[in-house]
Design a protein around this motif. Structure first.
Motif, PDB file in Angstrom:
ATOM      1  N   GLN A  52       1.016  -1.304  -0.069  1.00 20.00           N
ATOM      2  CA  GLN A  52       0.126   0.091   0.022  1.00 20.00           C
ATOM      3  C   GLN A  52       0.793   1.238   0.081  1.00 20.00           C
ATOM      4  N   LEU A  53       2.276   1.258   0.859  1.00 21.08           N
ATOM      5  CA  LEU A  53       2.855   2.259   0.898  1.00 21.08           C
ATOM      6  C   LEU A  53       3.501   2.526  -0.573  1.00 21.08           C
ATOM      7  N   THR A  54       3.825   1.271  -1.197  1.00 21.56           N
ATOM      8  CA  THR A  54       4.468   1.484  -2.376  1.00 21.56           C
ATOM      9  C   THR A  54       3.400   2.208  -3.564  1.00 21.56           C
ATOM     10  N   GLY A  55       2.279   1.756  -3.453  1.00 19.08           N
ATOM     11  CA  GLY A  55       1.004   2.213  -4.337  1.00 19.08           C
ATOM     12  C   GLY A  55       1.047   3.634  -4.066  1.00 19.08           C
ATOM     13  N   LEU A  56       0.904   4.082  -2.881  1.00 16.40           N
ATOM     14  CA  LEU A  56       0.660   5.635  -2.655  1.00 16.40           C
ATOM     15  C   LEU A  56       1.862   6.356  -2.968  1.00 16.40           C
ATOM     16  N   SER A  57       3.224   5.907  -2.844  1.00 14.51           N
ATOM     17  CA  SER A  57       4.148   6.580  -3.159  1.00 14.51           C
ATOM     18  C   SER A  57       4.070   6.762  -4.628  1.00 14.51           C
ATOM     19  N   GLN A  58       3.813   5.813  -5.341  1.00 13.37           N
ATOM     20  CA  GLN A  58       3.857   5.616  -7.076  1.00 13.37           C
ATOM     21  C   GLN A  58       2.762   6.782  -7.377  1.00 13.37           C
ATOM     22  N   LEU A  59       1.603   6.807  -6.738  1.00 17.15           N
ATOM     23  CA  LEU A  59       0.449   7.721  -7.208  1.00 17.15           C
ATOM     24  C   LEU A  59       1.160   9.313  -6.857  1.00 17.15           C
ATOM     25  N   LEU A  60       1.729   9.398  -5.852  1.00 16.16           N
ATOM     26  CA  LEU A  60       1.853  10.653  -5.482  1.00 16.16           C
ATOM     27  C   LEU A  60       2.989  11.065  -6.374  1.00 16.16           C
ATOM     28  N   SER A  61       4.074  10.151  -6.697  1.00 18.03           N
ATOM     29  CA  SER A  61       5.043  10.736  -7.494  1.00 18.03           C
ATOM     30  C   SER A  61       4.474  10.834  -8.965  1.00 18.03           C
ATOM     31  N   ASN A  62       3.575  10.625  -9.463  1.00 17.96           N
ATOM     32  CA  ASN A  62       2.908  10.789 -10.721  1.00 17.96           C
ATOM     33  C   ASN A  62       1.791  12.284 -10.615  1.00 17.96           C
ATOM     34  N   MET A  63       1.869  12.737  -9.297  1.00 18.53           N
ATOM     35  CA  MET A  63       1.292  14.212  -9.441  1.00 18.53           C
ATOM     36  C   MET A  63       1.976  15.223  -9.225  1.00 18.53           C
ATOM     37  N   THR A  64       1.512  16.198  -9.717  1.00 17.43           N
ATOM     38  CA  THR A  64       2.259  17.504  -9.398  1.00 17.43           C
ATOM     39  C   THR A  64       2.080  18.216  -8.082  1.00 17.43           C
ATOM     40  N   ILE A  65       3.053  17.701  -7.173  1.00 22.19           N
ATOM     41  CA  ILE A  65       2.951  18.383  -5.729  1.00 22.19           C
ATOM     42  C   ILE A  65       4.091  18.934  -5.195  1.00 22.19           C
ATOM     43  N   GLU A  66       4.263  19.448  -4.111  1.00 21.21           N
ATOM     44  CA  GLU A  66       5.476  20.233  -3.484  1.00 21.21           C
ATOM     45  C   GLU A  66       6.332  20.865  -4.447  1.00 21.21           C
ATOM     46  N   GLN A  72       6.224  25.317 -10.705  1.00 24.99           N
ATOM     47  CA  GLN A  72       4.874  25.512 -11.929  1.00 24.99           C
ATOM     48  C   GLN A  72       4.537  26.696 -11.665  1.00 24.99           C
ATOM     49  N   ARG A  73       4.480  27.109 -10.519  1.00 29.99           N
ATOM     50  CA  ARG A  73       3.544  28.384 -10.169  1.00 29.99           C
ATOM     51  C   ARG A  73       4.669  29.605 -10.493  1.00 29.99           C
ATOM     52  N   ASP A  74       5.823  29.421 -10.050  1.00 26.82           N
ATOM     53  CA  ASP A  74       6.749  30.348 -10.231  1.00 26.82           C
ATOM     54  C   ASP A  74       6.936  30.682 -11.671  1.00 26.82           C
ATOM     55  N   ALA A  75       6.958  29.588 -12.488  1.00 26.95           N
ATOM     56  CA  ALA A  75       7.244  29.762 -13.914  1.00 26.95           C
ATOM     57  C   ALA A  75       6.044  30.485 -14.477  1.00 26.95           C
ATOM     58  N   ASN A  76       4.687  30.414 -13.969  1.00 25.21           N
ATOM     59  CA  ASN A  76       3.845  31.109 -14.681  1.00 25.21           C
ATOM     60  C   ASN A  76       3.655  32.478 -14.235  1.00 25.21           C
ATOM     61  N   ILE A  77       4.085  32.537 -13.237  1.00 24.50           N
ATOM     62  CA  ILE A  77       4.434  34.081 -12.761  1.00 24.50           C
ATOM     63  C   ILE A  77       5.405  34.764 -13.658  1.00 24.50           C
ATOM     64  N   SER A  78       6.570  34.078 -13.797  1.00 22.30           N
ATOM     65  CA  SER A  78       7.673  34.641 -14.881  1.00 22.30           C
ATOM     66  C   SER A  78       7.136  34.826 -15.979  1.00 22.30           C
ATOM     67  N   ARG A  79       6.246  34.117 -16.578  1.00 24.72           N
ATOM     68  CA  ARG A  79       5.832  33.965 -18.042  1.00 24.72           C
ATOM     69  C   ARG A  79       4.723  35.286 -18.079  1.00 24.72           C
ATOM     70  N   PHE A  80       3.913  35.476 -17.085  1.00 22.51           N
ATOM     71  CA  PHE A  80       3.177  36.592 -17.358  1.00 22.51           C
ATOM     72  C   PHE A  80       4.131  38.085 -17.229  1.00 22.51           C
ATOM     73  N   TYR A  81       5.194  38.149 -16.595  1.00 20.81           N
ATOM     74  CA  TYR A  81       5.867  39.097 -16.567  1.00 20.81           C
ATOM     75  C   TYR A  81       6.774  39.309 -17.824  1.00 20.81           C
ATOM     76  N   THR A  82       7.344  38.118 -18.464  1.00 14.87           N
ATOM     77  CA  THR A  82       7.903  38.189 -19.761  1.00 14.87           C
ATOM     78  C   THR A  82       7.138  38.823 -20.724  1.00 14.87           C
TER      79      THR A  82
END
Lengths: 148, 478
Positions: A52-66, A72-82
């Motif tokens: 279960q731990l492995t499955g959870l880690s796998q699922l979380l690693s496929n998500m955009t978190i942390e 991604q957020r910083d890149a979006n803000i930079s693009r707006f300024y650029t």
């Protein structure tokens, strides 16, 4: 204490609520994760099996978190300024972006809005911070060394 | 029961102020009175005891009868005294107050309790009898059966009310006789013809009636009892669950293991006399040969939750086979308490994050199969009961039991409806007056109720005959 993707999670907490400790996972996403992995509501982190731990880690690693999400957020803000959009200029000026009043209030925007957006931290506002001073100091010392 | 009082020689002076401050609040207080209790002999003997409740007016020992017949109120509005004498020859000393006095004269309550305190209270609870002649009688649950019921989890909710008494006691009601008749007729009847649901209002005694059916079954050595109580645990997402591709349903290994373990423990004697009809392979290399007794079969199967799920249906089939054997008298009683919670969507989620229906679960689906008659025992009965805890709406069950009509705007679970619509309903009736009297007598004898027995009519009316409300009405302190 269990570490999943570098994030410490307390053993005694139910998994559904322990997942809220990740940046980018709220209650809805945590519910979805538990449903996908067939975790019941009262399952605690210490009761997770290796599979279960492995499955959870796998699922979380496929998500955009942390870190990925923050970048991604910083890149979006930079693009707006650029592209010199209004939103980018507001971020750069440290002012509200969504049309709020600036005659009064706007304290949060003035505190947090940056091109490299800050989050709440314990260092006082207005100081440079050791993380910004140290590289500059090192480069100056190196130049002095070369001169000598 | 009495508050601690100081005594000087043989005379006890008790002020109502002291009584009023005792931990038991009296129903009707007598104000500004002084009670003089004269006790001629020591506490536990049957001596003559005079209690004069009012001093010093109209105290005449020769006019005892006159006092008893006179009214309660004086012209000045104060409540009159009354003296009660207990004859030495009257050893039973079952003194009952006059009619109509219980509600207006608090001293009678006091006197009754004082008299009860010094008398031998005999609780003659008869042992269990299964005939209609014992209707309206209380009977005690023997300790061995109580332990079995506790092992099944059947008395979880009743423990609080049972704690009032030294031994749990149940009332033999009309519905109890109905259940006993059904069970006695089931000697030659399969469970597809013996499917019943007990339905009634809150506190009408459905779970207690199921208890009584289980007690009947435990008292007969040929019965195998499959008791499923506390069904909330099967649907409240508090236990592990997983999808089983072979059965195309969801399984709950831990709960299935618990159920089979409880069945093994409470039916150990009879299960040792029954044997398997074929070989079963537990794991590669380990198997259970034909002829192994069912108790050993269950013991091996419940060692692992996955095995419990895998061999749950084979166990039920073996039980059915045991009832079919020629010359066998084995009878199976399947009890399902709280069918209501099993008829609404569960708190478990599927991978799409949608609530699972109860029939999506392997075990609950099998329960509905036994309820519908799709699966059955050759000799057996299935009793189910609705429940008001927790308070939920059960549209599927209401339509299936005929309590509500189809509403196009209220979706119902077709599986539940189809399974339950053919089940016979046993409605739970309120207490009759005689039953209320029996319960009241028992409560008074147990010193749980502070009122006289004659007030059972009043309590019966106030509670509407509802057993739970009747108990609450009788045991309230103010």
């Amino acid at each position: 204490m269990v570490y999943i993707l570098g994030v410490p999670i307390k053993d005694e907490r139910p998994v559904k609520y322990a997942l809220l400790g990740f940046y980018g996972i709220g209650r809805a996403v945590a519910d979805n994760i538990c449903a996908k992995l067939s975790f019941h509501d009262t399952l605690k982190v210490k009761e997770l099996t290796d599979g279960q731990l492995t499955g959870l880690s796998q699922l979380l690693s496929n998500m955009t978190i942390e870190g990925d999400l923050k970048r991604q957020r910083d890149a979006n803000i930079s693009r707006f300024y650029t592209i010199r959009s209004y939103r980018g200029l507001r971020h750069a000026a440290g002012l509200p972006v969504h049309g709020q009043n600036t005659r009064t209030n706007a304290k949060t925007a003035k505190k947090l809005n940056r091109l490299q957006r800050r989050t709440y931290s314990t260092s006082p506002v207005g100081t440079l911070g050791w993380s910004r001073v140290l590289p500059t100091a090192v480069s100056i010392l190196q130049k002095i060394k070369h001169i000598h | 029961m009495l508050p601690n009082v100081r005594s000087t020689s043989n005379v006890l002076n008790v002020r109502t102020g002291l009584l009023g401050k005792s931990k038991f609040a009296w129903r009707h207080r007598v104000c500004n009175c002084t009670y003089k209790l004269e006790q001629t002999k020591y506490r536990n003997s049957n001596g003559i005891q005079e209690f004069s409740t009012f001093q010093p007016l109209n105290k005449n020992e020769n006019d005892k009868e006159q006092y008893r017949e006179s009214g309660n109120l004086r012209s000045n509005g104060k409540k009159e005294s009354r003296s009660i004498e207990y004859d030495e020859s009257n050893k039973t000393n079952k003194k009952s107050p006059r009619q109509g006095q219980g509600s207006s004269n608090g001293s009678i309550v006091l006197d009754e309790l004082i008299s009860h305190d010094d008398q031998h209270v005999k609780e003659n609870h008869k042992t269990m009898h299964w005939s209609p002649k014992t209707e309206g009688k209380m009977y005690e649950i023997p300790n061995p059966l109580l332990e079995k019921l506790d092992a099944l989890g059947a008395i979880e909710k009743q423990k609080k009310s049972f704690s009032f008494f030294s031994n749990p006691v149940l009332l033999h009601r009309e519905v109890t006789t109905k259940l006993y008749n059904i069970l006695q007729r089931s000697k030659d009847v399969g469970s597809e013809k013996g499917r019943y649901v007990l339905d009634g209002s809150d506190g009408s005694g459905r779970s207690i009636s199921l208890l009584q059916a289980e007690i009947f079954a435990f008292s007969h050595p040929n019965y195998v009892v499959l008791g499923l109580h506390n069904c909330e645990r099967w649907v409240d997402s508090s236990s592990a669950y997983a999808y089983n591709p072979s059965s195309k349903s969801w399984v709950q290994p831990e709960l299935t293991k618990e159920f089979l373990t409880s069945v093994m423990n409470v039916n150990s004697k009879i299960l040792r006399t029954l044997s398997t009809s074929k070989n079963y392979e537990l794991v590669p290399g380990k198997s259970i040969v034909a002829g192994t007794d069912l108790h050993t079969f269950l013991r091996k199967v419940t060692s692992n939750p996955e095995l419990s799920v895998k061999f749950y249906q084979p166990f039920m089939q073996e039980l059915d086979a045991a009832t079919k054997k020629p010359g066998s008298s084995v009878n199976v009683l399947f009890i399902i308490d709280n069918l209501s919670i099993l008829s609404v969507p569960t708190k478990y989620k599927n991978p799409e994050n949608r609530n699972l229906s109860p029939c999506d679960f392997y075990f609950i689906k099998s329960l509905y199969e036994y309820l519908s008659g799709a699966r059955s025992f050759h000799r057996g009965t299935v009793f189910a009961a609705t429940s008001s805890q927790p308070r939920i709406k059960t549209p599927s069950l209401d339509v299936a039991l005929g309590k509500a009509n189809f509403d196009p705007y209220v979706p119902i679970n077709n599986s539940v409806y189809e399974s339950v619509k053919s089940v016979k309903v046993i409605p739970m009736e309120p207490y009759s007056v005689n039953e209320s009297l029996s319960v009241m007598e028992h409560l008074v004898n147990s010193n749980v109720c502070l009122e006289p027995v004659q007030s059972h009519l009043q309590n019966h009316v106030l509670s509407g005959g509802n057993p739970r409300l009747f108990f609450d009405t009788c045991t309230r302190l103010t």
